[in-house]
Design an enzyme around this catalytic site. Structure first.
Site, PDB file in Angstrom:
ATOM      1  N   GLU A  49       0.815  -1.150   0.046  1.00 18.85           N
ATOM      2  CA  GLU A  49      -0.006   0.118   0.198  1.00 18.85           C
ATOM      3  C   GLU A  49       0.873   1.169  -0.063  1.00 18.85           C
ATOM      4  O   GLU A  49       1.765   1.412   0.951  1.00 18.85           O
ATOM      5  CB  GLU A  49      -0.893   0.145   1.074  1.00 18.85           C
ATOM      6  N   ASP A  60      -5.925   9.548   9.249  1.00 19.58           N
ATOM      7  CA  ASP A  60      -4.902   9.115   9.741  1.00 19.58           C
ATOM      8  C   ASP A  60      -4.440   9.696  10.870  1.00 19.58           C
ATOM      9  O   ASP A  60      -4.836  10.746  11.341  1.00 19.58           O
ATOM     10  CB  ASP A  60      -3.776   9.338   8.782  1.00 19.58           C
ATOM     11  N   TYR A 175     -11.091  -4.220   3.114  1.00 16.46           N
ATOM     12  CA  TYR A 175     -10.153  -3.547   4.149  1.00 16.46           C
ATOM     13  C   TYR A 175     -11.051  -3.259   5.360  1.00 16.46           C
ATOM     14  O   TYR A 175     -11.945  -2.456   5.322  1.00 16.46           O
ATOM     15  CB  TYR A 175      -9.545  -2.362   3.873  1.00 16.46           C
TER      16      TYR A 175
END
Length: 263
Positions: A49, A60, A175
């Site tokens: 990734e 994030d 994911y």
């Protein structure tokens, strides 16, 4: 079949789970980042990734936010990230690359041009965390037509009513974000994640890989044991932030990959 599809098929045939590693493109600088990325397959990474640095990375945590800022400060651009993929492909035509990031840089480049350039650079899939399924016509469906997997995230708050919408145009793998919160936060517990993975797999044939908060080979093994693979990002990026030597970074990555592959 994309490289991602072929990789999961090959791992399944071997009875192995996938190990996915995230690094921020251009962190701490272009040359070092490229060297790290080139070393990942040899350290056991099945899928890379590659983060696209962006000024407002809302999903994030501090570690990856700082990595993106270092990359941007060093002059990393979307064009340089694509160039990095092209350079990687000169020596490796097998390992899948997923570009992970936010829609703004893609929109700025123009979707048709971005998809053409990404495909030519050897990119296999996209994770664009700020485009929900309601916006599939924007990028997800054009990406699929261009031969790129569009990988969606599901979370502990993705209930049974929402899950089919999340899955409908997803390809490559799903994911699963193992915790509520940002990257690099609390460590997931396999006992908590297992029922969620089972719930998702009851609704899709796609591989399900689990990420967020995995830091040790033991955790990678436990999480991969209840899913189709494990993802590690922040823990690797932290070593890059600390300017550890390349061999030390790759040895740590290998320990995580070995853990996932033992599952």
């Amino acid at each position: 079949m994309t490289r991602i599809d072929r990789k999961f098929a090959a791992l399944k045939a071997e009875g192995k789970k996938a190990f996915v590693a995230y690094v921020m493109a251009g962190d701490p600088d272009y040359d070092t980042s490229l060297e790290i990325i080139k070393g990942l397959p040899g350290a056991g990474v099945d899928i890379i990734e590659m983060g696209m640095p962006f000024t407002d990375p809302m999903a994030d945590g501090p570690t990856i936010q700082l990595a993106g800022q270092r990359a941007l400060d060093g002059g990393q651009t979307l064009e340089k990230t694509l160039a990095m993929a092209r350079e990687f492909r000169k020596g490796n035509d097998e390992t899948p690359i997923v570009m992970m990031g936010y829609y703004n840089p893609i929109y700025n480049r123009g979707v048709p041009k971005f998809l053409e350039d990404a495909k030519a650079a050897g990119i296999d899939g996209l994770i664009v965390v700020d485009l929900p399924p309601e916006e599939d016509a924007e990028l997800c469906i054009p990406a699929a037509k261009a031969g790129l997997n569009f990988i969606r995230l599901a979370t502990p708050t993705t209930d049974d009513k929402r899950l089919p919408k999340v899955l409908q145009n997803t390809s490559g793998f799903l994911y699963y974000v193992s915790i509520t919160g940002i990257t690099g936060a609390a460590a997931p517990q396999a006992i908590d994640v297992a029922p969620e993975v089972a719930r998702i797999k009851a609704q899709t044939d796609l591989p399900v890989v689990v990420g967020f908060g995995i830091r040790t080979p033991e955790a990678a093994e436990q999480i991969a044991g209840i899913a189709d693979g494990a993802v590690v990002g922040s823990a690797i990026v932290k070593l890059i932030e600390e300017q550890r030597p390349l061999d030390e970074i790759l040895a740590y990555v290998k320990s995580l990959a070995d853990g996932a592959h033992r599952a």
